[in-house]
Design a protein around this motif. Structure first.
Motif, PDB file in Angstrom:
ATOM      1  N   ASP A 213       2.077 -27.550 -13.473  1.00 28.83           N
ATOM      2  CA  ASP A 213       1.553 -26.299 -13.601  1.00 28.83           C
ATOM      3  C   ASP A 213       1.463 -25.535 -15.083  1.00 28.83           C
ATOM      4  N   ALA A 214       2.709 -25.903 -15.782  1.00 31.50           N
ATOM      5  CA  ALA A 214       2.686 -25.115 -16.943  1.00 31.50           C
ATOM      6  C   ALA A 214       2.043 -25.613 -18.168  1.00 31.50           C
ATOM      7  N   PHE A 215       1.625 -27.100 -17.905  1.00 32.32           N
ATOM      8  CA  PHE A 215       1.028 -27.729 -19.115  1.00 32.32           C
ATOM      9  C   PHE A 215      -0.106 -28.572 -18.686  1.00 32.32           C
ATOM     10  N   PHE A 216       0.033 -29.427 -17.777  1.00 31.04           N
ATOM     11  CA  PHE A 216      -1.046 -30.472 -17.536  1.00 31.04           C
ATOM     12  C   PHE A 216      -2.530 -29.684 -16.945  1.00 31.04           C
ATOM     13  N   ASN A 217      -2.064 -28.676 -16.250  1.00 32.45           N
ATOM     14  CA  ASN A 217      -3.034 -27.899 -15.536  1.00 32.45           C
ATOM     15  C   ASN A 217      -3.559 -26.683 -16.520  1.00 32.45           C
ATOM     16  N   ARG A 218      -2.778 -26.303 -17.512  1.00 35.14           N
ATOM     17  CA  ARG A 218      -3.240 -25.191 -18.272  1.00 35.14           C
ATOM     18  C   ARG A 218      -3.760 -25.784 -19.475  1.00 35.14           C
TER      19      ARG A 218
ATOM     20  N   LEU B  13      -1.875 -37.439 -11.407  1.00 39.95           N
ATOM     21  CA  LEU B  13      -2.268 -37.265 -12.708  1.00 39.95           C
ATOM     22  C   LEU B  13      -1.896 -38.695 -13.384  1.00 39.95           C
ATOM     23  N   ASN B  14      -1.048 -39.351 -13.121  1.00 37.27           N
ATOM     24  CA  ASN B  14      -0.892 -40.786 -13.614  1.00 37.27           C
ATOM     25  C   ASN B  14      -1.670 -41.781 -13.247  1.00 37.27           C
ATOM     26  N   GLU B  15      -2.294 -41.676 -11.966  1.00 36.18           N
ATOM     27  CA  GLU B  15      -3.168 -42.631 -11.295  1.00 36.18           C
ATOM     28  C   GLU B  15      -4.531 -42.389 -11.890  1.00 36.18           C
ATOM     29  N   THR B  16      -4.921 -41.177 -11.762  1.00 35.72           N
ATOM     30  CA  THR B  16      -6.183 -41.039 -12.479  1.00 35.72           C
ATOM     31  C   THR B  16      -6.338 -41.088 -13.932  1.00 35.72           C
ATOM     32  N   CYS B  17      -5.576 -40.921 -14.423  1.00 37.27           N
ATOM     33  CA  CYS B  17      -5.574 -40.711 -16.210  1.00 37.27           C
ATOM     34  C   CYS B  17      -5.135 -42.052 -16.755  1.00 37.27           C
TER      35      CYS B  17
ATOM     36  N   GLU C 220     -11.677 -33.803 -17.993  1.00 40.91           N
ATOM     37  CA  GLU C 220     -12.696 -34.192 -17.153  1.00 40.91           C
ATOM     38  C   GLU C 220     -12.031 -34.556 -15.588  1.00 40.91           C
ATOM     39  N   GLN C 221     -11.156 -35.306 -15.656  1.00 34.00           N
ATOM     40  CA  GLN C 221     -10.320 -35.870 -14.557  1.00 34.00           C
ATOM     41  C   GLN C 221      -9.819 -34.575 -13.879  1.00 34.00           C
ATOM     42  N   ARG C 222      -9.186 -33.749 -14.517  1.00 31.01           N
ATOM     43  CA  ARG C 222      -8.399 -32.673 -14.037  1.00 31.01           C
ATOM     44  C   ARG C 222      -9.362 -31.574 -13.159  1.00 31.01           C
ATOM     45  N   GLY C 223     -10.561 -31.750 -13.919  1.00 33.28           N
ATOM     46  CA  GLY C 223     -11.547 -30.702 -13.134  1.00 33.28           C
ATOM     47  C   GLY C 223     -11.094 -29.222 -12.984  1.00 33.28           C
ATOM     48  N   SER C 224     -11.679 -28.628 -12.091  1.00 37.02           N
ATOM     49  CA  SER C 224     -11.264 -27.002 -12.017  1.00 37.02           C
ATOM     50  C   SER C 224     -10.288 -26.868 -11.338  1.00 37.02           C
ATOM     51  N   SER C 225      -9.920 -27.992 -10.521  1.00 33.07           N
ATOM     52  CA  SER C 225      -8.908 -27.654  -9.131  1.00 33.07           C
ATOM     53  C   SER C 225      -7.504 -28.301  -9.936  1.00 33.07           C
ATOM     54  N   GLY C 226      -7.437 -28.833 -11.122  1.00 33.92           N
ATOM     55  CA  GLY C 226      -6.288 -29.370 -11.465  1.00 33.92           C
ATOM     56  C   GLY C 226      -5.769 -30.369 -10.823  1.00 33.92           C
TER      57      GLY C 226
ATOM     58  N   GLY D 207      -5.280 -39.680 -27.770  1.00 32.78           N
ATOM     59  CA  GLY D 207      -6.280 -39.237 -29.037  1.00 32.78           C
ATOM     60  C   GLY D 207      -7.603 -38.331 -28.258  1.00 32.78           C
ATOM     61  N   ASN D 208      -8.522 -37.968 -29.241  1.00 38.95           N
ATOM     62  CA  ASN D 208      -9.550 -37.348 -28.608  1.00 38.95           C
ATOM     63  C   ASN D 208     -10.162 -37.667 -27.207  1.00 38.95           C
ATOM     64  N   LYS D 209     -10.507 -39.073 -27.293  1.00 35.95           N
ATOM     65  CA  LYS D 209     -11.348 -39.705 -26.346  1.00 35.95           C
ATOM     66  C   LYS D 209     -10.454 -39.192 -25.022  1.00 35.95           C
ATOM     67  N   LYS D 210      -9.185 -39.963 -25.020  1.00 32.27           N
ATOM     68  CA  LYS D 210      -8.450 -39.858 -23.664  1.00 32.27           C
ATOM     69  C   LYS D 210      -8.039 -38.438 -23.382  1.00 32.27           C
ATOM     70  N   ALA D 211      -8.097 -37.597 -24.346  1.00 33.79           N
ATOM     71  CA  ALA D 211      -7.814 -36.167 -23.875  1.00 33.79           C
ATOM     72  C   ALA D 211      -8.966 -35.454 -23.346  1.00 33.79           C
ATOM     73  N   MET D 212     -10.190 -35.817 -23.576  1.00 41.36           N
ATOM     74  CA  MET D 212     -11.438 -35.349 -22.902  1.00 41.36           C
ATOM     75  C   MET D 212     -11.433 -35.935 -21.618  1.00 41.36           C
TER      76      MET D 212
END
Length: 159
Positions: A76-81, A121-125, A108-114, A99-104
């Motif tokens: 809630d405090a970091f990965f979704n914000r 998080l670990n599985e999708t990224c 994208e994987q986070r989307g609007s719902s987080g 890096g930049n590519k992985k961060a983007m």
């Protein structure tokens, strides 16, 4: 005893009352002497450069266990914000190996719902988010000049 305080992630040195304290055990070091079963006297702050090799190697693991136990807070405090720090850098890039590519990709994987939880998080990224965050916190403990400091933003934990 060298212990990592959960509220601000500070290393402290303490005299042990009980020799049965092991690596990863939770101990109370507050002002209530009746609750202080394992710790006697408070010696002060510990310097990471003076820790034993075993303590230094255990620190990231202890930090990772704490993050896993409080994963909802860190989601809630970091990965979704997390957002851009500057025009060229995202907050995810503060994590080691991102890096930049992985961060983007993570944004994208986070989307609007987080992300709903650490597993998603670990599985999708395709990362170990607790390990990466633990490494960043250890880096901040080792290097007091490292900026921005995620530990100052994410602690104390309110989970």
């Amino acid at each position: 005893i060298v212990a990592l305080g959960e509220s601000k992630m500070l290393l402290g040195r303490y005299v042990a009352k009980n020799s049965e304290v092991g690596v990863g055990d939770r101990i109370y070091v507050g002002v209530d002497n009746a609750r202080r079963v394992d710790v006697g006297e408070i010696l002060g702050m510990a310097r990471i450069d003076l820790l034993s090799n075993a303590a230094t190697s255990d620190l990231p693991l202890i930090m990772q266990i704490f993050i896993e136990e409080n994963s909802k807070h860190f989601i809630d405090a970091f990965f979704n914000r997390a957002g851009p720090i500057s025009l060229k850098q995202h907050a995810f890039e503060l994590l080691p190996g991102i890096g930049n590519k992985k961060a983007m990709q993570m944004v994208e994987q986070r989307g609007s719902s987080g992300f709903s939880d650490i597993e998603q998080l670990n599985e999708t990224c395709n990362i170990d988010s607790c390990e990466l965050l633990a490494k960043r916190f250890v880096n901040e403990i080792e290097d007091k000049t490292l900026q921005p400091r995620l530990s100052e933003l994410l602690f104390p934990v309110t989970a």
